[in-house]
Scaffold this motif. Structure first.
Motif, mmCIF file in Angstrom:
data_model
loop_
_atom_site.group_PDB
_atom_site.id
_atom_site.type_symbol
_atom_site.label_atom_id
_atom_site.label_comp_id
_atom_site.label_asym_id
_atom_site.label_seq_id
_atom_site.Cartn_x
_atom_site.Cartn_y
_atom_site.Cartn_z
ATOM 1 N N SER A 24 -6.668 0.438 2.134
ATOM 2 C CA SER A 24 -6.937 0.483 3.569
ATOM 3 C C SER A 24 -8.071 1.450 3.900
ATOM 4 C CB SER A 24 -5.674 0.908 4.321
ATOM 5 O OG SER A 24 -5.956 1.217 5.671
ATOM 6 N N ALA A 25 -9.074 0.948 4.615
ATOM 7 C CA ALA A 25 -10.197 1.801 5.015
ATOM 8 C C ALA A 25 -9.747 2.872 6.002
ATOM 9 C CB ALA A 25 -11.311 0.946 5.626
ATOM 10 N N ARG A 26 -8.739 2.559 6.810
ATOM 11 C CA ARG A 26 -8.252 3.555 7.770
ATOM 12 C C ARG A 26 -7.599 4.737 7.062
ATOM 13 N NH1 ARG A 26 -5.604 0.290 12.939
ATOM 14 N NH2 ARG A 26 -7.528 -0.768 13.564
ATOM 15 N N LEU A 27 -6.827 4.456 6.035
ATOM 16 C CA LEU A 27 -6.226 5.556 5.283
ATOM 17 C C LEU A 27 -7.293 6.325 4.513
ATOM 18 C CD1 LEU A 27 -2.888 4.074 3.899
ATOM 19 C CD2 LEU A 27 -3.327 5.275 6.045
ATOM 20 N N GLN A 28 -8.293 5.631 3.996
ATOM 21 C CA GLN A 28 -9.357 6.311 3.261
ATOM 22 C C GLN A 28 -10.209 7.175 4.176
ATOM 23 O OE1 GLN A 28 -11.535 3.367 1.008
ATOM 24 N NE2 GLN A 28 -9.767 2.861 -0.280
ATOM 25 N N ALA A 33 -3.929 12.576 5.085
ATOM 26 C CA ALA A 33 -2.862 11.955 5.873
ATOM 27 C C ALA A 33 -2.435 10.636 5.246
ATOM 28 C CB ALA A 33 -3.334 11.731 7.311
ATOM 29 N N GLY A 34 -3.383 9.909 4.653
ATOM 30 C CA GLY A 34 -3.039 8.656 3.985
ATOM 31 C C GLY A 34 -2.118 8.881 2.803
ATOM 32 N N ALA A 35 -2.399 9.899 1.988
ATOM 33 C CA ALA A 35 -1.526 10.211 0.860
ATOM 34 C C ALA A 35 -0.136 10.622 1.346
ATOM 35 C CB ALA A 35 -2.139 11.325 0.014
ATOM 36 N N ALA A 36 -0.092 11.420 2.418
ATOM 37 C CA ALA A 36 1.196 11.818 2.974
ATOM 38 C C ALA A 36 1.966 10.613 3.506
ATOM 39 C CB ALA A 36 0.993 12.849 4.084
ATOM 40 N N GLU A 207 -2.599 4.642 -5.256
ATOM 41 C CA GLU A 207 -3.249 4.957 -3.989
ATOM 42 C C GLU A 207 -3.201 6.443 -3.682
ATOM 43 O OE1 GLU A 207 -4.912 2.999 -1.590
ATOM 44 O OE2 GLU A 207 -5.011 1.644 -3.305
ATOM 45 N N VAL A 208 -2.085 7.092 -3.987
ATOM 46 C CA VAL A 208 -2.013 8.543 -3.769
ATOM 47 C C VAL A 208 -3.061 9.251 -4.614
ATOM 48 C CG1 VAL A 208 -0.586 10.595 -4.173
ATOM 49 C CG2 VAL A 208 0.386 8.605 -3.023
ATOM 50 N N GLY A 209 -3.197 8.844 -5.887
ATOM 51 C CA GLY A 209 -4.218 9.449 -6.735
ATOM 52 C C GLY A 209 -5.621 9.253 -6.183
ATOM 53 N N LEU A 210 -5.928 8.032 -5.724
ATOM 54 C CA LEU A 210 -7.256 7.755 -5.179
ATOM 55 C C LEU A 210 -7.509 8.536 -3.898
ATOM 56 C CD1 LEU A 210 -9.903 6.171 -5.103
ATOM 57 C CD2 LEU A 210 -8.671 4.296 -3.992
ATOM 58 N N LEU A 211 -6.525 8.568 -3.004
ATOM 59 C CA LEU A 211 -6.704 9.276 -1.736
ATOM 60 C C LEU A 211 -6.856 10.779 -1.941
ATOM 61 C CD1 LEU A 211 -4.123 7.255 0.374
ATOM 62 C CD2 LEU A 211 -6.604 7.290 0.725
ATOM 63 N N LEU A 212 -6.179 11.333 -2.927
ATOM 64 C CA LEU A 212 -6.346 12.762 -3.206
ATOM 65 C C LEU A 212 -7.736 13.051 -3.756
ATOM 66 C CD1 LEU A 212 -2.860 13.664 -4.721
ATOM 67 C CD2 LEU A 212 -3.724 14.157 -2.422
ATOM 68 N N GLU A 213 -8.277 12.120 -4.551
ATOM 69 C CA GLU A 213 -9.658 12.291 -5.003
ATOM 70 C C GLU A 213 -10.615 12.258 -3.821
ATOM 71 O OE1 GLU A 213 -10.704 13.124 -7.939
ATOM 72 O OE2 GLU A 213 -8.695 13.070 -8.796
ATOM 73 N N MET A 214 -10.363 11.373 -2.873
ATOM 74 C CA MET A 214 -11.213 11.300 -1.681
ATOM 75 C C MET A 214 -11.069 12.550 -0.826
ATOM 76 S SD MET A 214 -10.767 7.290 -0.608
ATOM 77 C CE MET A 214 -11.525 5.989 -1.620
ATOM 78 N N ARG A 264 -17.479 4.679 -0.372
ATOM 79 C CA ARG A 264 -17.030 5.405 0.821
ATOM 80 C C ARG A 264 -18.046 6.459 1.232
ATOM 81 N NH1 ARG A 264 -13.937 10.248 1.263
ATOM 82 N NH2 ARG A 264 -12.772 10.373 3.224
ATOM 83 N N LEU A 265 -18.574 7.192 0.275
ATOM 84 C CA LEU A 265 -19.573 8.210 0.586
ATOM 85 C C LEU A 265 -20.858 7.598 1.135
ATOM 86 C CD1 LEU A 265 -19.149 10.520 -2.536
ATOM 87 C CD2 LEU A 265 -18.499 11.057 -0.174
ATOM 88 N N ALA A 266 -21.152 6.356 0.711
ATOM 89 C CA ALA A 266 -22.388 5.709 1.146
ATOM 90 C C ALA A 266 -22.286 5.116 2.542
ATOM 91 C CB ALA A 266 -22.777 4.607 0.159
#
Length: 299
Positions: A24-28, A33-36, A207-214, A264-266
């Motif tokens: 989800s782009a909104r969580l990213q 908050a997305g990981a939580a 997803e938690v791992g990815l969101l924490l990296e973000m 995402r950064l781009a």
């Protein structure tokens, strides 16, 4: 009725929502908050599972009194059946789950301590970067979180990255340490261990791992630019294997979802800190929802 509502909640949180929320782009846009939110879904699933099991075993021991059951000191407007639970059964199940979480946490902590002891023997501290330099040809940048945290740079990373890229990679790792992201990963890893095939467990852990990296990427952007961080990610991701980063409870800058993070950064407006108050307000309500369903009155 109560069991049907709890079963529906289990299906929605365990299967349907994970498929909808993954990527989800909104969580990213609000990664912490997305990981939580993913962790709150896991907690909500567990609460619903315990209540459903209790209701199935003793279906007549706790006839629901509606939402008034939440306020035992108030008199309901009409006659209702008593709303009682054998709370010690639920407490015992909760204690068993907490024991599993503690066991996983202790194992991860021991792995980090062994890894840290090895690093203190073979690595050299570099005051300029505030990190340990590891004599290894493979480019790698990672951190060991916890009470005695370490940021580690390999000699290969020093040769591969320029100064701004190194600064971006180190800032990312400090973002992990300051955010205590290993504590977020612990319940997700435990849930995946308990419910591996479940979409909420499998996708939630990833997803938690990815969101924490973000989230760590966003923390790094306070010191470096998006282009510097993205170039460091690409350089490390395309440079080869990172054997040390995958062991001992480490968090590596380029070990998870590099393509999604660079995209995402781009994107304009992404990769920056955003106000997260509205997102955080939903999180504590999710674990309480199964109890509200269990309190729903029979028609």
């Amino acid at each position: 009725m109560t069991l049907a509502l709890l079963g529906l909640h289990l299906a929605v949180t365990g299967v349907l929502l994970p498929r909808r929320l993954a990527g989800s782009a909104r969580l990213q846009a609000r990664p912490a908050a997305g990981a939580a939110l993913w962790l709150a879904l896991m907690a909500s699933f567990l609460v619903a599972l315990l209540l459903a099991a209790h209701h199935a075993v003793e279906p007549f021991a706790h006839e629901p009194a509606g939402l008034v059951g939440l306020f035992p000191h108030q008199e309901p407007p009409g006659p209702v059946a008593p709303h009682t639970h054998d709370w010690w059964l639920l407490a015992a199940a909760g204690a068993a789950i907490a024991t599993v979480v503690a066991a996983v946490g202790l194992r991860a902590g021991r792995a980090r301590r062994r890894h840290r002891a090895m690093l203190d023997l073979v690595a050299v501290r570099d005051g300029r970067w505030g990190a340990l330099i590891l004599e290894h040809a493979h480019p790698t940048v990672y951190c060991l979180p916890g009470r005695s945290s370490r940021v580690v740079l390999s000699r290969g990373a020093l040769r591969l990255l320029d100064e701004r890229q190194l600064a971006a990679a180190v800032a990312h790792e400090h973002g992990h340490i300051r955010g205590r992201h290993h504590l977020f990963r612990l319940p997700a890893d435990t849930f995946a261990l308990l419910f591996g095939p479940l979409p909420l467990a499998r996708r939630g852990r990833a997803e938690v791992g990815l969101l924490l990296e973000m989230a760590a990427d966003d923390a790094a952007l306070a010191r470096v630019s998006r282009s510097e961080l993205a170039s460091a990610l690409c350089a490390l991701a395309t440079s080869g294997a990172m054997p040390y980063a995958a062991s001992g409870g480490a968090l590596a800058v380029a070990a998870t979802g590099v393509l999604a993070r660079v995209r995402r950064l781009a994107r304009p407006g992404h990769g920056r800190r955003r106000r997260q108050l509205a997102s955080w307000t939903v999180v504590p309500a999710l674990p309480l929802l199964p109890y509200l369903l269990a309190c729903a009155p029979h028609p």
